[in-house]
Design a protein around this motif. Structure first.
Motif, short mmCIF file in Angstrom:
data_model
loop_
_atom_site.label_atom_id
_atom_site.label_comp_id
_atom_site.label_asym_id
_atom_site.label_seq_id
_atom_site.Cartn_x
_atom_site.Cartn_y
_atom_site.Cartn_z
N GLY A 128 86.80 -5.68 22.17
CA GLY A 128 86.43 -4.93 21.12
C GLY A 128 87.26 -3.49 20.12
N PRO A 129 85.90 -2.91 18.91
CA PRO A 129 86.70 -2.14 18.26
C PRO A 129 87.00 -0.80 19.23
N LEU A 130 87.62 -0.20 18.71
CA LEU A 130 87.96 1.85 18.73
C LEU A 130 87.75 2.33 17.26
N PHE A 131 86.59 2.79 17.47
CA PHE A 131 86.79 3.52 16.01
C PHE A 131 86.94 5.04 16.04
N GLY B 257 85.23 5.44 10.61
CA GLY B 257 85.10 4.06 10.57
C GLY B 257 85.54 3.34 10.48
N GLN B 258 86.69 3.30 10.71
CA GLN B 258 88.07 2.65 10.55
C GLN B 258 88.83 2.39 12.79
N VAL B 259 89.32 1.43 12.58
CA VAL B 259 90.09 0.56 13.66
C VAL B 259 91.05 1.29 14.11
N ILE B 260 91.15 2.34 15.13
CA ILE B 260 92.42 2.20 15.36
C ILE B 260 92.86 2.10 17.17
N GLY B 261 91.72 1.09 17.40
CA GLY B 261 92.63 0.43 18.46
C GLY B 261 91.83 -0.57 19.06
N ALA C 167 97.22 0.21 19.88
CA ALA C 167 96.05 1.00 18.60
C ALA C 167 96.85 -0.29 17.60
N SER C 168 95.65 0.21 16.21
CA SER C 168 95.88 -0.23 15.78
C SER C 168 96.80 -0.64 15.09
N VAL D 35 84.70 -4.37 8.52
CA VAL D 35 85.92 -2.84 9.58
C VAL D 35 87.47 -3.54 8.50
N THR D 36 88.19 -2.15 8.58
CA THR D 36 89.37 -2.23 8.11
C THR D 36 90.30 -1.43 9.33
N PHE D 37 91.71 -1.66 9.30
CA PHE D 37 92.11 -0.58 10.05
C PHE D 37 92.90 0.78 9.87
#
Length: 485
Positions: free
Chosen positions: A224-227, A231-235, A255-256, A163-165
């Motif tokens: 773990g990621p917050l999307f 579908g982008q990781v923002i945290g 924050a990402s 996944v991407t930021f």
């Protein structure tokens, strides 16, 4: 055909019509704010299917010593271990192997994985489990305890889903988000919620920029990621506030825009390399702004300039840094993060407000990690001395040779020592204590008691409601504004 209306309805319509005509709206009255309908997503299933292959469960293993009471010893230093560390039960009195659980996510097809530092801290073995059920051993690439981020690497014979930021600065309070991880060791699990707040600080740390969310986060979700909904990781899910250790809807994700920079540096160097300006700073509060005659309570107020890049460039104590590079500075935390992200060894234009005028200085940044490795002087105990003058809720005495010797100060050091603080005074509420040293008043050095009295008179004559004091405690300076009315 006009329907038959009851008298009450006819009267209500007449009143509404009259009100509409009086307000100049005619018969069609629109609300002042026309709300647009923003419904929840019909389903999060498609998003969950999209990102699940890149989210991982992390199991760490370490040999720990057990104290006499039989309970395993948790490694110290994890800032959030009270929330997330999930070690085993009572031991048998000797060294034993303990496991901890967490989450993470893949950020490249060649196997780089981001998680929290406290998830893998002290581990001698790290196992990654993918959504498919495959398991791989991971090696540690680097860590950054200041942001609680760690970078891992696994070797795979095939490209891995990743996944991407996203840009965390674009997230607004109320936006939908989705968290995924390994809560309570139950395996892959998804929860959804909204962004509850922005810019939270927990430690507070110099680089803290947490997104608060009500998406359920529990033990094991850490790392773990917050999307966002693209579908982008923002945290990166890092901490919760809870009276019982479970989720109550107050979770925090780093924050990402902070995490992505840390991950890039860990990948390239195996460590962080942050810019260093070389100043001690504080926020410009409204009372400080009033005392300095500033129009706005913005910028970062310089309290001290030790040897370093800023001093070499001409930055002085009392300067207000309003712009760094191409960006305005809102407060001390904003400046700290911008400096950290700036390139080392390159000159950066810095705009300061000094005595009502702006000046532009070129500062060549150093590296913070190198500066922090230097030994800092220890604080000294506050001396006892007789009372000399009472003002502003303070009992003050000028420095003498005995005080300088006790504090380890240079023989030429000057200032007024706080001998006592009236606990009903504003000075007490703003944190001044016995042993603090006041070295400036109204941004001018003071040595004698008369110097302070003169500065107070000057401030009153200029129509000021408060006076700005530079207070030092154990070598750590800060500005405090006290009322003189």
């Amino acid at each position: 055909m006009v329907p038959d209306l009851t008298p009450s309805i006819r009267n209500a319509l007449r009143s509404s019509t009259l009100l509409a005509l009086v307000l100049g709206f005619g018969l069609s009255v629109a609300p002042v704010y026309q709300a647009q309908a923003f419904g929840a997503p019909e389903s999060f299933a498609e998003l969950a299917d999209k990102i699940s292959p890149a989210v991982v469960n992390i199991t760490t293993s370490a040999v720990i010593a057990a104290p006499a009471d039989g309970m395993p010893m948790v490694p110290e230093g994890s800032p959030f271990q009270d929330f997330f560390d999930d070690f085993g039960g009572p031991g048998q009195g000797g060294p034993q192997r303990s496991e901890a659980l967490g989450s993470g996510f893949v950020i490249s097809e060649d196997g780089y994985i981001v998680t929290n530092n406290h998830v893998i801290e002290g581990a001698d073995e790290i196992t990654i489990e993918f959504f498919s059920g495959d398991k791989l051993k991971a090696k540690l690439v680097g860590t950054d305890p200041k942001t609680d981020i760690a970078l891992l690497k696994v070797e795979s014979d095939k490209p891995l889903p990743f996944v991407t930021f996203g840009n965390s600065d674009l997230m607004r309070v109320g936006d939908w988000v989705m968290a995924m991880g390994n809560p309570l060791g139950q395996g892959f699990s998804v929860s959804a919620g909204i962004v509850s707040a922005r810019g939270r600080e927990l430690n507070p740390g110099a680089y803290d920029d947490f997104i608060q969310t009500d998406a359920a986060i529990n033990r094991g979700n850490s790392g773990g990621p917050l999307f966002n909904m693209d579908g982008q990781v923002i945290g990166v899910n890092t901490a919760i506030l809870s009276p019982n250790g479970g989720s109550i809807g107050i979770g925090f994700s780093m924050a990402s825009n902070v995490v992505s920079k840390v991950a890039d540096q860990l990948k390239e160097f195996g460590e962080t390399r942050r810019g260093w300006l070389g100043v001690r700073i504080q926020d410009v509060t409204p009372d400080v702004a009033e005392a300095m005659g500033l129009a706005d309570a913005k910028g970062a107020l310089v309290t001290d300039v030790p040897d370093g890049p800023a001093k070499d460039a001409g930055v002085k104590s009392g300067d207000v840094i309003t712009r760094f590079g191409t960006n305005d500075v809102s407060d001390a935390g904003d400046l700290t993060r911008r400096v950290a992200d700036a390139p080392i060894g390159e000159a950066v234009p810095v705009i300061v407000l000094r005595e009502g005028r702006t000046e532009t200085l070129a500062v060549t940044l150093g590296r913070r990690e190198d500066a922090e490795a230097k030994t800092m002087p220890a604080s000294s105990p506050a001396p006892d001395a007789p009372k000399e003058m009472e003002t502003l809720g303070l009992t003050l005495a000028p420095l003498d040779d005995d005080m300088r010797a006790r504090l380890g100060l240079d023989p030429s050091a000057g200032g007024l020592m706080i001998m006592k603080v009236d606990q009903t005074s504003e000075a007490f509420t703003k944190g001044l204590v016995e042993g603090d040293l006041i070295t400036e008043a109204g941004q001018q050095k003071i040595v004698r008691l008369q110097d302070l009295e003169d500065r107070i008179k000057e401030a009153k004559a200029a129509g000021r409601k408060s006076i700005l004091l530079l207070v030092r405690r154990g070598g750590d300076p800060r500005f405090v504004a006290l009322s003189i009315e």
